[in-house]
Motif scaffolding. Sequence first.
Motif, PDB file in Angstrom:
ATOM      1  N   ALA A  69       0.837  -1.204   0.000  1.00  0.00           N
ATOM      2  CA  ALA A  69       0.000   0.000   0.000  1.00  0.00           C
ATOM      3  C   ALA A  69       0.870   1.250   0.000  1.00  0.00           C
ATOM      4  N   SER A  70       1.969   1.216   0.737  1.00  0.00           N
ATOM      5  CA  SER A  70       2.890   2.354   0.777  1.00  0.00           C
ATOM      6  C   SER A  70       3.518   2.603  -0.591  1.00  0.00           C
ATOM      7  N   VAL A  71       3.905   1.544  -1.269  1.00  0.00           N
ATOM      8  CA  VAL A  71       4.483   1.673  -2.607  1.00  0.00           C
ATOM      9  C   VAL A  71       3.476   2.303  -3.553  1.00  0.00           C
ATOM     10  N   GLU A  72       2.236   1.856  -3.492  1.00  0.00           N
ATOM     11  CA  GLU A  72       1.192   2.414  -4.356  1.00  0.00           C
ATOM     12  C   GLU A  72       0.947   3.891  -4.058  1.00  0.00           C
ATOM     13  N   ARG A  73       0.902   4.259  -2.772  1.00  0.00           N
ATOM     14  CA  ARG A  73       0.729   5.673  -2.393  1.00  0.00           C
ATOM     15  C   ARG A  73       1.867   6.521  -2.944  1.00  0.00           C
ATOM     16  N   ASN A  74       3.108   6.023  -2.800  1.00  0.00           N
ATOM     17  CA  ASN A  74       4.267   6.776  -3.276  1.00  0.00           C
ATOM     18  C   ASN A  74       4.281   6.908  -4.797  1.00  0.00           C
ATOM     19  N   LYS A  75       3.848   5.875  -5.503  1.00  0.00           N
ATOM     20  CA  LYS A  75       3.767   5.961  -6.963  1.00  0.00           C
ATOM     21  C   LYS A  75       2.757   7.024  -7.382  1.00  0.00           C
ATOM     22  N   LYS A  76       1.604   7.046  -6.722  1.00  0.00           N
ATOM     23  CA  LYS A  76       0.573   8.042  -7.042  1.00  0.00           C
ATOM     24  C   LYS A  76       1.060   9.454  -6.721  1.00  0.00           C
ATOM     25  N   LEU A  77       1.726   9.608  -5.571  1.00  0.00           N
ATOM     26  CA  LEU A  77       2.258  10.906  -5.179  1.00  0.00           C
ATOM     27  C   LEU A  77       3.308  11.374  -6.180  1.00  0.00           C
ATOM     28  N   ASN A  78       4.210  10.489  -6.576  1.00  0.00           N
ATOM     29  CA  ASN A  78       5.252  10.836  -7.537  1.00  0.00           C
ATOM     30  C   ASN A  78       4.646  11.235  -8.880  1.00  0.00           C
ATOM     31  N   LYS A  79       3.658  10.495  -9.337  1.00  0.00           N
ATOM     32  CA  LYS A  79       2.987  10.818 -10.611  1.00  0.00           C
ATOM     33  C   LYS A  79       2.329  12.182 -10.533  1.00  0.00           C
TER      34      LYS A  79
END
Length: 181
Positions: free
Chosen positions: A36-46
């Motif tokens: 879930a953390s990886v997904e949050r960080n990917k969305k934030l980075n995008k």
Amino acid sequence: MIRPIIILLLLINVVSCKSPEARRPISQKTGSFINASVERNKKLNKKEQDIIQGIIKNDTLNKYLPSESGFWYYYNVKVEQDTITAKFGDIVNFDYNVKDFNKSVIYSDEDIKPQDYSMDKEELFTGLREGLKLMKPGETVTFLFPSQKAYGYYGDTNRIGTNTPLICEVTVNSITKTQND
């Protein structure tokens, strides 16, 4: 009478020679928090990359360059003739200001004051440390740092909040080479 006892003893011996089994944990972690953390960080980075691309698209006056480290920058003042850049241990005297992506000043030049920084031997946020390595004395560069290249999840525990992308205008005043070269 002896025969059933011998069979019983042989049976007990065979059953007791079984190899030990590993004990299983009572509860097993699935890694769902990390995923879930990886997904949050990917969305934030995008999201931050989209904002940076919007800033670049709307700023027709400057030519932005991508860095290998994941931030964007342009030269306010570029020095062509001097080829000296900072390496490990060199002392860089610089000053800078910090703004958010709305161009609101977080720290001004006066708040921060000119600093002497021993390259890669002292604490400095990742983007600025990598940006200083690109600069020559006398240059002024404006950097667009996504939050992971700025202060990341924790902010600076003062004026910069969590996951805040930054704009920094940096001027390198001098670079003093060390004897390690």
